[in-house]
Design an enzyme around this catalytic site. Structure first.
Site: not given
Length: 333
Positions: A258, A261, A301
């Site tokens: 994960n 980005d 995140r």
């Protein structure tokens, strides 16, 4: 002998002008010339209204020649066991003006079948614009890692890279507009999917951050990242990500599968000290829901943000509320 000129009163001047207007109106109403003048006036009024109401929607495509050789962009498609979606993406982006080549980031254990390669090559040849010779290249990786998406690519002919997932499509006009925005600021990221980081005020003892998804951006109009699932960036960032970014960041991405980005967003912000640019564009989801729909996604995140910020020793991300809109295709901007 002195001659005196009689001065006209204001009332006689007004009535004289009214009489002149009446005679002109009678002339226009009662003659063929008058009918022609009325027709011309109506046409002029209609043309003015069309220009006012629809002028911003003119595309002026004849004023947008293809970029000179070497000044286009490379499409870099990240894919994983979805050949049907990959074909749709390749065929679509091969038809866009300015595409120099299409690179497929391949991380599957088995190499792409010859039938897939040949089918994509034929599709690219049939869909490429006249005069465009678009190459399709598979970048084969030996390991399955999200870091492969930003692995350095040697001998790229363009500075600009359009990073895109295989399950999202954007109209060529939107991509070409985003490319023009990127050319005005080539050191930053320019993309279609904005996100935000927020200071977690519930933790007063330490500086912690929370990840803000789309609804957070929509509600506040503020963002600090554009996701690499649909963004332009300079090819130099592939080298920086692969060879110069702290190794722990790449290891964290590979282990947790994960946040590659987010890692790229922090890397670019750390280099530029500037925010990214969000471009308005209509997105077409052609695949099923991804990891963002899974439970605990936002918490993971947020953890990435805090781990990466600790590695950099600060939070590099810069928030902004600026949004790039193509005024030619928008009523309100």
């Amino acid at each position: 002998m002195v001659m005196r000129m009689a001065s006209a009163s204001p009332s006689s001047f007004i009535f004289g002008r009214r009489a002149s207007f009446r005679r002109l109106r009678q002339l226009l109403v009662g003659s063929a010339a008058g009918r022609i003048v009325r027709l011309l006036l109506c046409c002029s009024l209609l043309l003015s209204l069309l220009l006012i109401s629809g002028g911003c929607r003119c595309r002026f495509s004849h004023l947008q020649p293809s970029p000179p050789l070497g000044e286009g962009y490379t499409v870099m498609i990240n894919t994983w066991k979805r050949n049907d979606l990959l074909k749709q993406s390749v065929v679509h982006y091969a038809s866009c003006v300015g595409v120099d080549s299409i690179h497929v980031v391949w991380s599957e254990p088995d190499p792409p079948a010859d039938s897939l390669r040949d089918g994509l090559i034929q599709a690219v040849r049939s869909k490429s614009k006249l005069g465009q010779d678009v190459d399709i290249i598979f970048d084969i990786n030996q390991e399955d890692s999200l870091n492969n998406r930003f692995k350095e690519i040697k001998d790229l002919r363009t500075d600009a890279i359009f990073s895109i997932d295989d399950d999202v499509l954007f109209p060529c006009a939107s991509v070409e507009f985003a490319f023009s925005v990127w050319r005005s600021a080539p050191t930053t990221m320019v993309g279609f999917v904005p996100r935000m980081h927020w200071l977690d005020k519930s933790r007063s003892s330490t500086e912690q951050y929370k990840y803000g998804g789309w609804w957070s951006v929509w509600w506040t109009g503020t963002y600090s990242m554009v996701l690499s699932k649909a963004a332009f960036l300079h090819k130099q960032y592939l080298d920086l990500y692969t060879n110069h970014m702290p190794v722990f960041v790449r290891d964290y991405v590979a282990k947790n599968r994960n946040c590659e980005d987010i890692a790229m967003s922090l890397l670019v912000a750390n280099v530029t000290g500037a925010p990214p640019i969000w471009v308005k564009g209509r997105i077409f989801e052609i695949g099923s829901t991804g990891i963002s729909s899974l439970g605990g996604h936002s918490a993971q995140r947020s953890q990435c943000l805090n781990v990466f910020a600790a590695i950099y020793g600060r939070m590099p991300l810069v928030a902004t509320s600026m949004k790039a809109i193509d005024s030619r295709t928008s009523w309100f901007w």
